[in-house]
Enzyme design. Structure first.
Site, PDB file in Angstrom:
ATOM      1  N   GLU A   1      89.408  49.230  52.313  1.00 19.11           N
ATOM      2  CA  GLU A   1      89.379  48.878  51.370  1.00 19.11           C
ATOM      3  C   GLU A   1      90.721  49.928  50.250  1.00 19.11           C
ATOM      4  OE1 GLU A   1      88.835  45.242  48.885  1.00 19.11           O
ATOM      5  OE2 GLU A   1      90.341  45.491  47.166  1.00 19.11           O
TER       6      GLU A   1
ATOM      7  N   ASP B   1      72.183  45.715  56.576  1.00 19.12           N
ATOM      8  CA  ASP B   1      72.798  44.436  57.500  1.00 19.12           C
ATOM      9  C   ASP B   1      72.968  43.927  56.174  1.00 19.12           C
ATOM     10  OD1 ASP B   1      73.382  41.814  57.632  1.00 19.12           O
ATOM     11  OD2 ASP B   1      70.696  41.672  58.293  1.00 19.12           O
TER      12      ASP B   1
ATOM     13  N   HIS C   1      95.989  49.489  42.069  1.00 19.52           N
ATOM     14  CA  HIS C   1      96.206  49.481  43.146  1.00 19.52           C
ATOM     15  C   HIS C   1      97.004  49.478  44.366  1.00 19.52           C
ATOM     16  CE1 HIS C   1      92.567  45.633  44.334  1.00 19.52           C
ATOM     17  NE2 HIS C   1      92.860  46.882  44.036  1.00 19.52           N
TER      18      HIS C   1
ATOM     19  N   LYS D   1      83.831  39.263  43.953  1.00 20.31           N
ATOM     20  CA  LYS D   1      83.485  40.222  45.537  1.00 20.31           C
ATOM     21  C   LYS D   1      83.591  41.341  44.921  1.00 20.31           C
ATOM     22  CE  LYS D   1      86.476  41.476  48.157  1.00 20.31           C
ATOM     23  NZ  LYS D   1      87.930  42.758  48.091  1.00 20.31           N
TER      24      LYS D   1
HETATM   25  C1  MEV Z   1      89.504  43.417  44.802  1.00 20.26           C
HETATM   26  O1  MEV Z   1      88.956  44.223  46.150  1.00 20.26           O
HETATM   27  C2  MEV Z   1      88.151  43.268  44.146  1.00 20.26           C
HETATM   28  C3  MEV Z   1      88.675  42.632  42.419  1.00 20.26           C
HETATM   29  O2  MEV Z   1      89.726  41.553  42.572  1.00 20.26           O
HETATM   30  C4  MEV Z   1      87.950  42.359  42.006  1.00 20.26           C
HETATM   31  C5  MEV Z   1      87.959  41.597  40.292  1.00 20.26           C
HETATM   32  O3  MEV Z   1      89.068  40.658  40.474  1.00 20.26           O
HETATM   33  O4  MEV Z   1      87.169  41.716  39.695  1.00 20.26           O
HETATM   34  C6  MEV Z   1      89.918  43.562  41.897  1.00 20.26           C
END
Ligand code: MEV
Length: 427
Positions: free
Chosen positions: A85, A285, A382, A269
């Site tokens: 990513e 792992d 991003h 995430k």
């Molecule tokens: C993207 O990989 C992760 C985010 O969505 C985490 C978040 O929203 O806190 C930017």
């Protein structure tokens, strides 16, 4: 059955590829060339990778990036990150620099106990089982001695074996709940070998004990690490906002993830972007870590944030608690050359030290995400990182790339804007 195959694992690599390309691809030559393009010319290295799993036909690369400037417990670290990513490594590096200038990260291991279970059925009287267990317990330890000897020499081993009555949840269901200390090893093989021996010894004491399975648990709430950052609220201010404004909004964002599962999953995430990339780079792992971490996030019965934040007496504090079963010896750590490089980059850490580093990577990633989300929005950063991906998709040459990167320093990156800019340039 159409396209079925028998004895596939016995085929040579070339035969496997020939069978695959002629049965599953439109352009056989191109498919074959692509698989072969990723073979390593170093035959020894290729063989090593071929032997990691069965039916290996090629390699699958992921970028190996590094995030410098991580000050953890007053020592500088460069953290290796394996992830595809685009913005993750940049975000980690930004957070590292930000906190390096504010005292760095503090991390501590809270506990290191791992768990395995022998699941069995018993339909006679509980008192009978309790008495059997009491009698046989010393032998359960004794009969695993050949397996635990080396681990004991390193200060680990089996901590305890408990009989657990689960019959209110499932008729006749009991467990031997076994706790372990595995020092610098993740310990999966060690734990599973001990459990299978324990099960064999245990079932030999009664024909009424029916062992269903013996396996470690990837839920490790007592193998816990904590990492935190703190600074004065004032030192969070920028030209755009005061420290108080920033901290208040940031804390609201954390609170939302504490109470709202939809948000918590995305919030966590983002944490796992940092955690997984270090776990992967260090040959650990990541599926085990993922499973254990999310179970921990749901331990109250409702899925919630892994991080927390507060302001007390003018101090902003942000912290994470993570269950992490990691190893720095055994498994892939001794085999994969890039894993060895990653571990050396980290100063060949103990498993405890690696737990701290991974927790810091998760906290840093969450800080970077929340900082962007609550100020500029996430897309700015991003899309800047994504620009290169779009340019590569359109096979931009080096000169086109340089011109377009310059152009988008002052223009908003969107997929369509980049496509248009490429077309304009080429026209
Ligand atoms: C993207 O990989 C992760 C985010 O969505 C985490 C978040 O929203 O806190 C930017």
């Amino acid at each position: 059955m159409q396209n079925s195959v028998s004895g596939f694992s016995k085929f040579t690599k070339a035969e496997k590829i020939d069978w695959l390309v002629s049965n599953h691809f439109k352009n056989n030559a191109q498919a074959k060339a692509n698989l072969e393009r990723y073979w390593n010319t170093d035959k020894v290295l290729q063989k090593l990778h071929d032997e990691f799993t069965e039916n290996t036909i090629s390699n699958f690369y992921l970028p190996f990036g590094v995030a410098p400037n991580f000050l953890i417990n007053d020592k500088m670290h460069v953290i290796p990150m394996t992830i595809e990513e685009s913005s993750v490594v940049a975000a980690a590096s930004n957070a590292a620099k930000f906190w390096m200038e504010r005292g760095g990260f503090k991390a501590e291991v809270v506990s290191t106990t791992k768990v395995g279970q022998v699941h069995f059925m018993f339909h006679e009287k509980l008192e009978e089982l309790e008495s059997l267990f009491k009698t046989i317990k010393p032998q359960l330890f004794e009969q695993t001695k050949s397996i635990t000897k080396n681990m004991e020499a390193r200060g680990g081993g089996i901590l305890d074996i408990e009989l657990v009555d689960k019959t209110t949840q499932l008729s006749g269901y009991y467990q031997l709940h076994v706790t372990f200390e595995t020092k610098d090893a993740m310990g999966a093989n060690f734990i599973n070998s001990c459990l299978e021996q324990i099960a064999t010894t245990f079932k030999s004491c009664s024909k009424d004990i029916h062992v269903v399975m013996s396996i470690l648990s990837n839920y490790v709430p007592d193998c816990l690490v904590r990492a935190e950052v703190s600074c004065t609220v004032d030192s969070l201010s920028t030209k755009a906002y005061s420290g108080q404004e920033f901290a208040d909004t940031f804390i609201q964002a954390v609170r939302i993830a504490e109470v709202e599962p939809y948000r918590a999953v995305t919030h966590n995430k983002g944490i796992m972007n940092g955690v997984d990339s270090v776990v992967l780079a260090t040959g650990n792992d990541f599926r085990a870590v993922e499973a254990g971490v999310h179970a921990y996030a749901a331990r109250s019965g409702s899925y919630s944030s892994l991080t927390h934040a507060s302001i007390e007496n003018g101090m902003f504090k942000f912290w994470i608690e993570l269950p992490l079963a990691l190893g720095t010896v055994g498994g892939l750590t001794a085999l994969h050359p890039m894993v060895k490089t990653a571990l050396e980059l980290l100063g060949n850490p103990s498993a405890k030290k690696l737990m701290q580093i991974v927790a810091v990577a998760g906290l840093a990633q969450n800080f970077a995400a929340l900082k962007s989300l609550t100020t500029t929005g996430i897309q700015q950063g991003h899309m800047k990182m994504h620009l290169l991906n779009i340019l590569n998709q359109f096979e931009a040459n080096e000169s086109e790339k340089a011109q377009l990167i310059e152009h988008f320093k002052t223009h908003t990156v969107t997929h369509s804007a980049v496509v248009k800019a490429i077309e304009n340039l080429r026209a």
